[in-house]
Motif scaffolding. Structure first.
Motif, PDB file in Angstrom:
ATOM      1  N   ILE A 111       0.849  -1.197   0.000  1.00 27.85           N
ATOM      2  CA  ILE A 111       0.000   0.000   0.000  1.00 27.85           C
ATOM      3  C   ILE A 111       0.879   1.239   0.000  1.00 27.85           C
ATOM      4  N   ILE A 112       0.518   2.213  -0.826  1.00 25.44           N
ATOM      5  CA  ILE A 112       1.175   3.526  -0.792  1.00 25.44           C
ATOM      6  C   ILE A 112       0.098   4.551  -0.457  1.00 25.44           C
ATOM      7  N   VAL A 113       0.255   5.221   0.676  1.00 25.03           N
ATOM      8  CA  VAL A 113      -0.687   6.266   1.088  1.00 25.03           C
ATOM      9  C   VAL A 113      -0.145   7.612   0.602  1.00 25.03           C
ATOM     10  N   ALA A 114      -0.914   8.253  -0.266  1.00 29.37           N
ATOM     11  CA  ALA A 114      -0.525   9.555  -0.827  1.00 29.37           C
ATOM     12  C   ALA A 114      -1.728  10.485  -0.769  1.00 29.37           C
ATOM     13  N   THR A 115      -2.259  10.653   0.440  1.00 30.81           N
ATOM     14  CA  THR A 115      -3.515  11.370   0.631  1.00 30.81           C
ATOM     15  C   THR A 115      -3.369  12.882   0.733  1.00 30.81           C
ATOM     16  N   GLY A 116      -2.132  13.389   0.754  1.00 33.40           N
ATOM     17  CA  GLY A 116      -1.929  14.833   0.733  1.00 33.40           C
ATOM     18  C   GLY A 116      -2.157  15.496   2.072  1.00 33.40           C
ATOM     19  N   ALA A 117      -2.726  16.707   2.033  1.00 30.94           N
ATOM     20  CA  ALA A 117      -2.888  17.518   3.237  1.00 30.94           C
ATOM     21  C   ALA A 117      -4.189  18.306   3.154  1.00 30.94           C
ATOM     22  N   SER A 118      -4.622  18.814   4.299  1.00 36.50           N
ATOM     23  CA  SER A 118      -5.800  19.678   4.355  1.00 36.50           C
ATOM     24  C   SER A 118      -5.391  21.056   4.857  1.00 36.50           C
ATOM     25  N   GLU A 119      -6.226  22.053   4.561  1.00 37.78           N
ATOM     26  CA  GLU A 119      -5.902  23.414   4.961  1.00 37.78           C
ATOM     27  C   GLU A 119      -6.147  23.635   6.450  1.00 37.78           C
ATOM     28  N   LYS A 120      -5.239  24.376   7.066  1.00 36.80           N
ATOM     29  CA  LYS A 120      -5.430  24.773   8.456  1.00 36.80           C
ATOM     30  C   LYS A 120      -6.347  25.993   8.521  1.00 36.80           C
ATOM     31  N   MET A 121      -7.046  26.103   9.611  1.00 42.30           N
ATOM     32  CA  MET A 121      -7.876  27.271   9.884  1.00 42.30           C
ATOM     33  C   MET A 121      -7.368  27.939  11.158  1.00 42.30           C
ATOM     34  N   ILE A 122      -7.771  29.167  11.400  1.00 37.44           N
ATOM     35  CA  ILE A 122      -7.416  29.850  12.636  1.00 37.44           C
ATOM     36  C   ILE A 122      -8.684  30.397  13.288  1.00 37.44           C
ATOM     37  N   ALA A 123      -8.610  30.578  14.605  1.00 39.27           N
ATOM     38  CA  ALA A 123      -9.780  31.028  15.358  1.00 39.27           C
ATOM     39  C   ALA A 123      -9.757  32.550  15.522  1.00 39.27           C
ATOM     40  N   PHE A 124     -10.878  33.170  15.216  1.00 35.89           N
ATOM     41  CA  PHE A 124     -11.089  34.588  15.496  1.00 35.89           C
ATOM     42  C   PHE A 124     -12.600  34.820  15.465  1.00 35.89           C
ATOM     43  N   PRO A 125     -13.077  35.861  16.119  1.00 41.04           N
ATOM     44  CA  PRO A 125     -14.525  36.090  16.159  1.00 41.04           C
ATOM     45  C   PRO A 125     -15.139  36.178  14.761  1.00 41.04           C
ATOM     46  N   ASN A 126     -16.247  35.484  14.585  1.00 37.44           N
ATOM     47  CA  ASN A 126     -17.017  35.465  13.333  1.00 37.44           C
ATOM     48  C   ASN A 126     -16.277  34.775  12.181  1.00 37.44           C
ATOM     49  N   ASN A 127     -15.418  33.813  12.510  1.00 41.52           N
ATOM     50  CA  ASN A 127     -14.688  33.126  11.435  1.00 41.52           C
ATOM     51  C   ASN A 127     -15.544  32.114  10.676  1.00 41.52           C
ATOM     52  N   ASP A 128     -16.848  32.072  11.032  1.00 44.78           N
ATOM     53  CA  ASP A 128     -17.758  31.186  10.303  1.00 44.78           C
ATOM     54  C   ASP A 128     -18.681  31.950   9.356  1.00 44.78           C
ATOM     55  N   LEU A 129     -18.409  33.225   9.153  1.00 41.55           N
ATOM     56  CA  LEU A 129     -19.235  34.001   8.226  1.00 41.55           C
ATOM     57  C   LEU A 129     -19.031  33.535   6.789  1.00 41.55           C
ATOM     58  N   PRO A 130     -20.092  33.508   5.980  1.00 41.78           N
ATOM     59  CA  PRO A 130     -19.889  33.272   4.544  1.00 41.78           C
ATOM     60  C   PRO A 130     -18.949  34.336   3.968  1.00 41.78           C
ATOM     61  N   GLY A 131     -18.047  33.890   3.121  1.00 40.07           N
ATOM     62  CA  GLY A 131     -17.049  34.800   2.568  1.00 40.07           C
ATOM     63  C   GLY A 131     -15.668  34.560   3.126  1.00 40.07           C
ATOM     64  N   ILE A 132     -15.549  33.615   4.060  1.00 41.60           N
ATOM     65  CA  ILE A 132     -14.233  33.233   4.600  1.00 41.60           C
ATOM     66  C   ILE A 132     -13.861  31.886   3.998  1.00 41.60           C
ATOM     67  N   TYR A 133     -12.741  31.862   3.296  1.00 36.44           N
ATOM     68  CA  TYR A 133     -12.316  30.686   2.534  1.00 36.44           C
ATOM     69  C   TYR A 133     -10.888  30.296   2.902  1.00 36.44           C
ATOM     70  N   GLY A 134     -10.579  29.032   2.678  1.00 34.58           N
ATOM     71  CA  GLY A 134      -9.188  28.619   2.613  1.00 34.58           C
ATOM     72  C   GLY A 134      -8.645  28.963   1.232  1.00 34.58           C
ATOM     73  N   ALA A 135      -7.331  29.150   1.143  1.00 40.40           N
ATOM     74  CA  ALA A 135      -6.727  29.543  -0.133  1.00 40.40           C
ATOM     75  C   ALA A 135      -6.944  28.485  -1.210  1.00 40.40           C
ATOM     76  N   GLY A 136      -6.942  27.214  -0.824  1.00 35.49           N
ATOM     77  CA  GLY A 136      -7.183  26.156  -1.806  1.00 35.49           C
ATOM     78  C   GLY A 136      -8.581  26.226  -2.382  1.00 35.49           C
ATOM     79  N   ALA A 137      -9.544  26.585  -1.541  1.00 38.11           N
ATOM     80  CA  ALA A 137     -10.921  26.729  -2.028  1.00 38.11           C
ATOM     81  C   ALA A 137     -11.019  27.874  -3.025  1.00 38.11           C
ATOM     82  N   VAL A 138     -10.320  28.969  -2.749  1.00 35.07           N
ATOM     83  CA  VAL A 138     -10.327  30.105  -3.677  1.00 35.07           C
ATOM     84  C   VAL A 138      -9.702  29.702  -5.010  1.00 35.07           C
ATOM     85  N   GLN A 139      -8.602  28.960  -4.961  1.00 37.76           N
ATOM     86  CA  GLN A 139      -7.975  28.479  -6.200  1.00 37.76           C
ATOM     87  C   GLN A 139      -8.930  27.589  -6.984  1.00 37.76           C
TER      88      GLN A 139
END
Length: 364
Positions: A111-139
Motif C-alpha cells: 500500500i502507498i498512502v498519498a492522501t496529501g494535506a488539508s488546509e489549516k484554519m485559525i480562530a477569530f470572532p465570526n470566522n464562520d461568516l460566509p465569505g471566509i475561505y481557505g486559499a485552496g478553495a479560492v484556487q
C-alpha cells in the motif's frame, strides 16, 4: 474481494508518480482517488514551477498534472478508480472503500498512502461568516470553475500559497486589500512577494486578524500589529472593508489512514503535524505500507513527485520487480530529494526529518 499487487491511495502528484514508477517496473497497480478527476492540487495551479528540469521547472501546475496523468494512462498495468473514498486499512491487510454507493474490499500486497494535506484554519470572532475561505478553495473556485470569490479580499498568510493566490486574484480582476502575516518576515519566495508589491498590494508582517464582521456575509475585517511577544499593539488597529477573507495559514498532513493502520506516528512541527515514522525508502513501521507527498510532511509538489517515484519503485522492488534497476532509481530519487531540500527553503524540512529520524531510533 479485489486483489492487487500495489494499492495507491490518492491521485495527486505523489500518487500519480508512484503509480507510473511502480507500473514501469512491471507491478500491477490500483489507484484510488476520492475526487472525480486525477491531479490533486495540480489541477488548480496556474503558476510556473521552480526547481530543475527533472521536476518540470518552467511548466505550470495543471500542465504537470496532465503530464503525470498521461504517464499513468500509458501504463496498461495501472487501473484507476475515481470518486472512490478509502474507509479503512485493517489488521488483516484488507482495505475497504466506498464507490458508487457500494462498500468494496481490496486485498493489496503493498500500500502507498498519498492522501496529501488539508488546509489549516485559525480562530477569530465570526470566522464562520460566509465569505471566509481557505486559499485552496479560492484556487478551486477561480482556476477550476472560473468563479471569483468576491470583489475585495484580505489575504491572511504570506507564505508561497498566500502570495501565489493573491497574484491569481489580481489576475482575475479581484482587488487584494492587503496581505497580513503574523510572523515578522515573509514566509514565501521573495520573487512572489515582489510581484505583489509591484502591483501595489501592501504586505504587512507582524500583523494578525482580530475579527471579521458582517450581517449575512463578510463586510470587513479588523486587523492589528503584533509586538515581539506576539501581543496586539494598542492603537494599531485597522478596519478593512472587504467581502472575502482568504486564509493561507498552512496545511496539515492527512494521516487518518496511517493512524488507523497503526503506523507509529509523531508530531513534528517542521513537517506541519503528525506524520508516520518511515525509513529512507518511505516504508512505515507497518510492513508493506509506504507514504509519499504531503501526508509524510508538507513540502512543495516537486518533492511530492520525487517521493512518489521513490515509494513506487520501493514497493515494486519489494515484490521482486526491477531487481537490476530499482536500487539505482532509489538512489537517484534520494539524491533529487537531497538537492530539492538543500536551499534555505528546505532547512525546515531537514530539521523535521532529523527529529523524525531520532524518534524512529527511539521506537526501534
Amino acid at each position: 474481494m479485489k486483489e492487487v499487487e500495489i494499492l495507491i491511495i490518492g491521485g495527486g502528484p505523489a500518487g500519480l508518480s508512484a503509480a507510473a514508477a511502480a507500473a514501469g517496473l512491471g507491478a500491477n497497480i490500483l489507484l484510488l482517488e476520492r475526487d472525480d478527476r486525477l491531479g490533486g492540487q495540480l489541477v488548480k495551479q496556474t503558476h510556473k514551477f521552480f526547481g530543475s528540469k527533472k521536476q518540470y521547472a518552467g511548466e505550470r501546475g495543471y500542465q504537470i498534472g496532465d503530464l503525470l496523468i498521461g504517464q499513468c494512462s500509458a501504463q496498461p498495468k495501472v487501473e484507476v478508480w475515481p470518486e472512490t473514498t478509502v474507509l479503512g486499512i485493517y489488521e488483516d491487510g484488507v482495505v475497504t472503500a466506498e464507490k458508487d454507493g457500494q462498500h468494496l474490499k481490496i486485498k493489496p500486497q503493498k500500500i502507498i498512502v498519498a492522501t496529501g494535506a488539508s488546509e489549516k484554519m485559525i480562530a477569530f470572532p465570526n470566522n464562520d461568516l460566509p465569505g471566509i475561505y481557505g486559499a485552496g478553495a479560492v484556487q478551486t473556485l477561480m482556476n477550476v470553475h472560473g468563479i471569483v470569490p468576491g470583489r475585495r479580499v484580505l489575504m491572511v498568510g504570506a507564505g508561497n500559497i498566500g502570495l501565489i493566490v493573491s497574484y491569481q486574484l489580481l489576475q482575475a480582476g479581484v482587488e487584494v486589500a492587503a496581505i497580513i502575516e503574523a510572523a515578522p518576515t515573509i514566509g514565501g519566495y521573495l520573487v512572489h512577494a515582489s510581484k505583489i508589491r509591484r502591483a501595489g498590494v501592501p504586505i504587512l508582517t507582524s500583523h494578525t486578524i482580530q475579527e471579521a464582521y458582517g450581517q449575512e456575509s463578510v463586510e470587513g475585517a479588523r486587523i492589528c500589529r503584533l509586538d515581539e511577544n506576539w501581543q496586539a499593539v494598542a492603537g494599531s488597529e485597522q478596519d478593512l472593508k472587504v467581502d472575502v477573507i482568504c486564509l493561507a495559514v498552512g496545511l496539515s498532513p492527512l494521516t487518518e489512514l496511517c493512524f488507523q493502520a497503526d503506523c507509529a506516528m509523531n508530531y513534528i512541527p517542521e513537517l506541519s503535524g503528525h506524520v508516520p515514522l518511515r525509513n529512507d525508502y518511505l516504508e512505515t513501521t507497518r510492513a508493506g505500507l509506504y507514504v509519499a507527498g504531503d501526508v509524510s510532511g508538507v513540502e512543495e509538489a516537486s518533492s511530492a513527485m520525487v517521493e512518489g517515484r521513490l515509494a513506487g519503485v520501493s514497493a515494486a522492488y519489494s515484490l521482486g520487480y526491477g531487481q537490476d534497476v530499482a536500487p539505482r532509481l532509489q538512489a537517484e530519487a534520494l539524491a533529487e530529494l537531497s538537492e530539492l531540500r538543500s536551499g534555505p527553503a528546505g532547512q525546515k524540512t531537514l530539521q523535521g526529518l532529523k527529529k523524525l529520524m531520532a524518534k524512529g531510533e527511539a521506537v526501534c
